[in-house]
Design an enzyme around this catalytic site. Structure first.
Site, PDB file in Angstrom:
ATOM      1  N   GLU A 257       0.791  -1.108  -0.209  1.00 59.04           N
ATOM      2  CA  GLU A 257      -0.423  -0.109  -0.057  1.00 59.04           C
ATOM      3  C   GLU A 257       1.542   1.315   0.016  1.00 59.04           C
ATOM      4  O   GLU A 257       0.350   2.098  -0.766  1.00 59.04           O
ATOM      5  CB  GLU A 257      -1.010  -0.048   0.979  1.00 59.04           C
ATOM      6  CG  GLU A 257      -2.398  -1.153   1.461  1.00 59.04           C
ATOM      7  CD  GLU A 257      -3.223  -1.173   0.494  1.00 59.04           C
ATOM      8  OE1 GLU A 257      -3.039   0.024  -0.288  1.00 59.04           O
ATOM      9  OE2 GLU A 257      -4.156  -1.543  -0.120  1.00 59.04           O
TER      10      GLU A 257
ATOM     11  N   ARG B 108       0.267   3.891  -2.976  1.00 57.59           N
ATOM     12  CA  ARG B 108      -0.220   4.937  -2.604  1.00 57.59           C
ATOM     13  C   ARG B 108       0.777   6.016  -2.699  1.00 57.59           C
ATOM     14  O   ARG B 108       0.875   7.061  -3.043  1.00 57.59           O
ATOM     15  CB  ARG B 108      -1.214   4.856  -1.804  1.00 57.59           C
ATOM     16  CG  ARG B 108      -2.188   4.181  -1.715  1.00 57.59           C
ATOM     17  CD  ARG B 108      -3.393   3.861  -0.961  1.00 57.59           C
ATOM     18  NE  ARG B 108      -3.682   2.615  -0.092  1.00 57.59           N
ATOM     19  CZ  ARG B 108      -4.929   2.777  -0.037  1.00 57.59           C
ATOM     20  NH1 ARG B 108      -5.462   3.639   0.363  1.00 57.59           N
ATOM     21  NH2 ARG B 108      -5.201   1.598  -0.069  1.00 57.59           N
TER      22      ARG B 108
ATOM     23  N   ASP C 176      -4.357 -10.275  -8.742  1.00 53.67           N
ATOM     24  CA  ASP C 176      -4.385  -9.379  -9.694  1.00 53.67           C
ATOM     25  C   ASP C 176      -3.685  -7.954  -9.917  1.00 53.67           C
ATOM     26  O   ASP C 176      -3.430  -8.917 -11.046  1.00 53.67           O
ATOM     27  CB  ASP C 176      -5.559  -8.101  -8.602  1.00 53.67           C
ATOM     28  CG  ASP C 176      -5.688  -7.820  -6.778  1.00 53.67           C
ATOM     29  OD1 ASP C 176      -3.950  -7.806  -6.379  1.00 53.67           O
ATOM     30  OD2 ASP C 176      -6.595  -6.807  -6.260  1.00 53.67           O
TER      31      ASP C 176
ATOM     32  N   GLU D 211     -12.811  -0.038  -9.302  1.00 56.06           N
ATOM     33  CA  GLU D 211     -11.769  -1.562 -10.481  1.00 56.06           C
ATOM     34  C   GLU D 211     -12.438  -1.430 -11.788  1.00 56.06           C
ATOM     35  O   GLU D 211     -12.315  -1.343 -13.060  1.00 56.06           O
ATOM     36  CB  GLU D 211     -11.234  -2.686 -10.371  1.00 56.06           C
ATOM     37  CG  GLU D 211     -10.504  -2.758  -9.729  1.00 56.06           C
ATOM     38  CD  GLU D 211     -10.752  -2.027  -8.332  1.00 56.06           C
ATOM     39  OE1 GLU D 211     -12.557  -1.775  -7.563  1.00 56.06           O
ATOM     40  OE2 GLU D 211      -9.661  -2.353  -7.470  1.00 56.06           O
TER      41      GLU D 211
HETATM   42  C1  DMJ Z   1      -6.161   0.039  -4.545  1.00 58.11           C
HETATM   43  O1  DMJ Z   1      -5.601   0.094  -3.570  1.00 58.11           O
HETATM   44  C2  DMJ Z   1      -5.949  -0.406  -5.538  1.00 58.11           C
HETATM   45  O2  DMJ Z   1      -6.301  -0.193  -6.749  1.00 58.11           O
HETATM   46  C3  DMJ Z   1      -5.270  -2.105  -5.119  1.00 58.11           C
HETATM   47  O3  DMJ Z   1      -4.445  -2.015  -6.263  1.00 58.11           O
HETATM   48  C4  DMJ Z   1      -6.805  -2.711  -5.400  1.00 58.11           C
HETATM   49  N1  DMJ Z   1      -7.595  -1.964  -4.160  1.00 58.11           N
HETATM   50  C5  DMJ Z   1      -7.797  -0.424  -4.434  1.00 58.11           C
HETATM   51  C6  DMJ Z   1      -8.927  -0.289  -4.584  1.00 58.11           C
HETATM   52  O4  DMJ Z   1     -10.055  -1.020  -5.131  1.00 58.11           O
END
Ligand code: DMJ
Length: 658
Positions: A286, A290, A419, A553
């Site tokens: 994260e 971010r 993912d 998404e």
């Molecule tokens: C985000 O922080 C990013 O897209 C992450 O890869 C997956 N989840 C959240 C949003 O849903």
């Protein structure tokens, strides 16, 4: 001895038995008194007027400079000081260099949105908030007047606004702003020709301003806002320290939307307050997507050294997480002590595929802009370990043990835990200017295995990607996997071959299914997990699966599909989503998630996620923008939608060109 006069307060005496203020002894005549009052009132009005009507001081370097620069701005601004500024992208303020006048000139001063009237209603809801806004801006202005040394020296070296022309890729100086803390590369405005589309985009921008203003008012500097409680929200992924996660995550969206004043306020906070020497455990993944992603994006967009410097500091503090037997990083790291570990719940101390595989874009770019190869070498090593492992049916399990380098449980998913590993293989290749052939090969092999083993059609013909637990299929899909429509189409269109058409069909099918999951709910927003049981498809089965936390998404896929196919339905679906967000998630204190998308009056989760600004609103805004704003030929989106430049394209180094 005392008498009545002696015990009177010193400012009083008696005249005819009536207490009279002492100054009346000076016997001013009425006319003189009025004159004094008049002078006093005029002086107060001037001070008041100065406070409200002077142009923005926020980017000045010192008290002396402030006054001088304000004087210069007044000289230059002329009637702009009194008239509303032209809206962002207003054709009258366009430079003639770009095709169709596609290059904007930033208006310096207070921002006015496209529809100032509506904006005032949304943003300044009452006088109290106006006062809070003024106080806030005043504080930020003071901060900006004392930039740190690095920023100050940069301001001296160069402080020009440069414009980028998408046509000839020439940088042209269009305006000099000696007070600007950041070099601004002005993006094309990206306004669509169609007025309906423009209005829709304006709506998204106003949503941004609403959520942002509430965060500024109630949680400035904290990680996130609780928009109903109107106080800070503490999320464990950010550790226990307030790191301004929303400020950082929103940065490039503010910039792309042309909200440069707010961008600069955020930048000032970052320059002064963002310190990664924090003694608490944060999520490596994260923090990477971010914080590091956003800082790098802002550096690429502006060339402002402060972002590069903060990115370097953060990158260095993340490195100890890679000190494991195999070089596969741990999930959690204490940025102060450098100690790291994995989550207790993750398959006997395993690291997670999506986390270890979602570092490549940021670390590679960080190496390139700092000249320090260590970052790139760490992620290349991670890839090497993964490449050399034997894969069950060609698939990548979600868990890997960083001590032994062996897979943990054979759970496979393109939702959570898997993912963005797949996404980053594709995007590392794109980011490298298609030089990183290994990444593309791994992506092609992995997606071929996914198509063969995990892509499935529901009884009614809806396409989805199921999860696998060992050999056991789970006929469901998580909201997180809805990014895959965009990924499949991007992969197909960037390398035309015999599977292009088939993969475009898969992309369209997956995006359609995610839209169905939205359309089949009462709120027109999609649940966290949806199943494919005959007669009840693309819907949740359990109560704990029905929430919507402002996730992006599905809109990400609408955006990529729109750019690559030009099928207007994607914009229509995006507009449905905007309306649903406005109707069900907007509250006076910002935007909140929902606990049950199947209830029109769903209880709210009271969290305004930072990714709502980084991703959700950015994708929706770009969906209603022209293709020249963040062209897919020039940029890749990291997993948090922070834009990173493609190697060989004009923004890659983002060095100021004067
Ligand atoms: C985000 O922080 C990013 O897209 C992450 O890869 C997956 N989840 C959240 C949003 O849903």
């Amino acid at each position: 001895m005392t008498n009545a006069t002696n015990v009177l307060p010193s400012y009083q005496r008696f005249v005819n038995g009536v207490p009279v203020p002492l100054f009346s002894r000076r016997s001013f005549r009425a006319k003189e008194k009025y004159l004094i009052v008049l002078v006093f009132l005029t002086f107060s009005a001037m001070c008041f007027g100065t406070f409200f009507f002077l142009p923005d001081l926020s980017s000045t370097g010192s008290a002396y400079n402030s006054v001088y620069q304000v004087y210069q701005k007044i000289q230059k601004a002329g009637p702009d000081l009194l008239l509303p500024a032209p809206p962002h992208g207003y054709s009258g303020s366009r430079d003639s260099h770009g095709p169709g006048g596609g290059v904007n000139v930033i208006h310096i001063g207070l921002e006015r949105p496209n529809n100032a009237e509506d904006e005032d209603i949304h943003i300044i809801e009452d006088k109290q908030k106006l006062q809070a806004k003024i106080d806030e801006e005043y504080q930020q202005q003071k901060t900006l007047e004392k930039p740190d040394a690095a920023v100050e020296s940069r301001s001296r070296v160069s402080s020009s606004v440069v414009a980028w022309s998408p046509n000839n890729r020439q940088e042209d100086i269009v305006q000099t702003v000696s007070s600007s803390p950041a070099i601004r590369v002005i993006l094309p405005d990206g306004e669509d020709k169609d007025p309906v589309v423009r209005r829709r985009r304006d709506t998204v921008k106003k949503m941004m301003l609403h959520g942002w203003q509430q965060y500024v008012t109630y949680a400035w500097g904290k990680n996130e806002l609780k928009p109903i409680s109107k106080k800070e929200h503490v999320a464990s992924i950010f550790g226990t320290t307030a790191m301004g996660a929303t400020i950082v995550d929103a940065l490039d969206t503010l910039y792309i939307m042309g909200l440069h004043e707010k961008f600069n306020q955020s930048r000032a906070w970052i320059a002064k307050n963002l310190d990664f020497d924090i003694n608490s455990e944060v999520s490596l993944f994260e923090t990477n997507i971010r914080f590091l992603g956003s800082l790098l994006s802002s550096y690429a967009l502006t060339g402002d050294e402060i972002f590069k410097e903060k990115a370097r500091q953060l990158g260095e503090r993340m490195l100890p997480a890679f000190q494991t037997e195999t070089g596969i990083p741990h999930s959690l790291i204490n940025l102060h002590t450098g100690t790291s570990r994995n989550y207790g719940w993750a398959s006997s101390g395993c690291s997670i595929l999506s986390e270890i595989g979602t570092l490549h874009l940021e670390f590679a770019y960080l190496s390139d802009i700092t000249g320090n190869p260590v970052f790139r070498s760490k992620v290349e090593h991670v890839r090497k370990v993964l490449k050399n492992l034997e894969k069950p049916k060609g698939l990548y399990p979600n868990y890997i043990n960083p001590r032994t380098g062996k897979w943990g449980q054979h759970h496979m998913s393109l939702g959570g835990l898997g993912d963005s590993f797949y996404e980053y293989l594709l995007k590392a290749w794109i980011q490298s200017g298609k030089e990183d052939v290994e990444a593309r090969e791994m992506y092609d092999e992995a997606t071929a295995a996914v198509v063969k083993n995990m892509v499935k059609k529901s009884p009614s013909g809806l396409l989805y990607i199921m999860d696998l637990k060992f050999d056991r299929p789970e006929y469901k899909m998580g909201h997180l996997a809805c990014f895959a429509g965009g990924m499949f189409s991007l992969g197909a269109k960037t390398k035309e071959n015999e599977v292009t058409d088939k993969y475009m069909e898969i992309a369209a099918g997956l995006t359609n299914t995610c839209h169905e999951s939205y359309d089949r709910s009462a709120t027109k927003l999609g649940p966290e997990v949806f199943h494919f049981i005959e007669g009840n498809e693309a819907r949740s089965l359990r109560s704990g699966e029905r929430y919507y936390i402002l996730r992006p998404e599905t809109f990400e896929s609408y955006f990529v599909m729109w750019r690559l196919t030009k099928d207007p339905k994607y914009r229509e679906w995006g507009w449905e989503a905007v309306q649903a967000l406005e109707k069900h998630c907007r509250v006076p204190g910002g935007f909140t998630g929902l606990l049950n998308v199947y209830l029109v009056d769903s209880p709210k989760d009271d969290v305004q996620q930072s990714f709502f600004f980084a991703e959700t609103l950015k994708y929706l805004y770009l969906l209603f923008s022209d293709d020249n704003l963040i062209s897919l030929d020039d940029w890749v989106f990291n997993s948090e939608a922070h834009v990173l430049p493609i190697k060989g394209k004009p923004f890659y180094r983002a060095e100021p060109i004067l």
